[in-house]
Design an enzyme around this catalytic site. Structure first.
Site, mmCIF file in Angstrom:
data_model
loop_
_atom_site.group_PDB
_atom_site.id
_atom_site.type_symbol
_atom_site.label_atom_id
_atom_site.label_comp_id
_atom_site.label_asym_id
_atom_site.label_seq_id
_atom_site.Cartn_x
_atom_site.Cartn_y
_atom_site.Cartn_z
ATOM 1 N N CYS A 123 0.829 -1.210 0.000
ATOM 2 C CA CYS A 123 0.000 0.000 0.000
ATOM 3 C C CYS A 123 0.866 1.264 0.000
ATOM 4 O O CYS A 123 1.559 1.536 0.975
ATOM 5 C CB CYS A 123 -0.917 -0.034 1.219
ATOM 6 N N CYS A 127 0.035 3.842 2.741
ATOM 7 C CA CYS A 127 0.487 3.361 4.056
ATOM 8 C C CYS A 127 1.941 3.752 4.278
ATOM 9 O O CYS A 127 2.310 4.205 5.364
ATOM 10 C CB CYS A 127 0.342 1.845 4.161
#
Length: 179
Positions: A96, A99
């Site tokens: 991600c 993230c």
């Protein structure tokens, strides 16, 4: 007898290559789990698409947590539900991008609110039970727990700036200290 032409509906059309490979929703700046590769290329050939072999996935970059605790399902009850301090839980994945983008902001929050707030990370891929229990649909996801319960309306999905995270946490800590 008249013949009618048949036009397949939109749902019956094959997905485009870009929709099969897309897992980042740029409008919301959250990550969605990547699609699983097809087990067979027969459906692609049936629609006249090239049946090229699937490329190997790029190597994953591990998320470094620094001083943060990265916990799993087995530690969740003691570290989060049994904590005396409020707990900020961040659901992340190593694939991600957002993230990774906010990891330094979360690290900052763990240092800034030390003694007032506990911060932990949970890997999305390794903890499917927690993902389904807390209905984590986008990454990164932030949830706040207090006294062993998820605080209502504390869930926040997507990348967040340092200023917005500070507002989010300060509002939460002020409202819980009065209660």
């Amino acid at each position: 007898m008249a013949t009618t032409s048949f036009s397949p509906c939109a749902a019956a059309r094959p997905p485009s290559a870009s929709s099969l490979n897309r897992h980042l929703d740029p409008s919301r700046r959250i990550c969605l789990p990547p699609h699983r590769p097809l087990a067979s290329t027969a459906p692609l050939r049936a629609w006249g698409l090239a049946a090229t072999p699937l490329r190997a996935a790029p190597a994953r970059i591990a998320i470094r947590c620094g001083a943060l605790a990265q916990i799993g399902q087995s530690e969740f009850a003691t570290e989060v539900l049994g904590s005396e301090l409020p707990v900020l839980v961040e659901f992340v994945a190593d694939w991600c991008g957002p993230c990774r983008l906010i990891s330094s902001v979360i690290e900052w929050a763990s240092q800034e609110y030390k003694g007032r707030l506990k911060v932990v990370k949970i890997d999305h891929d390794a903890n499917p039970k927690l993902i389904s229990e807390y209905k984590v649909y986008g990454l990164p996801s932030l949830l706040i727990f207090k006294n062993g319960q998820e605080v209502p309306e504390s869930k926040r999905e997507g990348a967040i700036t340092k200023v917005k995270l500070k507002e989010y946490l300060d509002n939460f800590l002020e409202s819980t200290s009065v209660a």
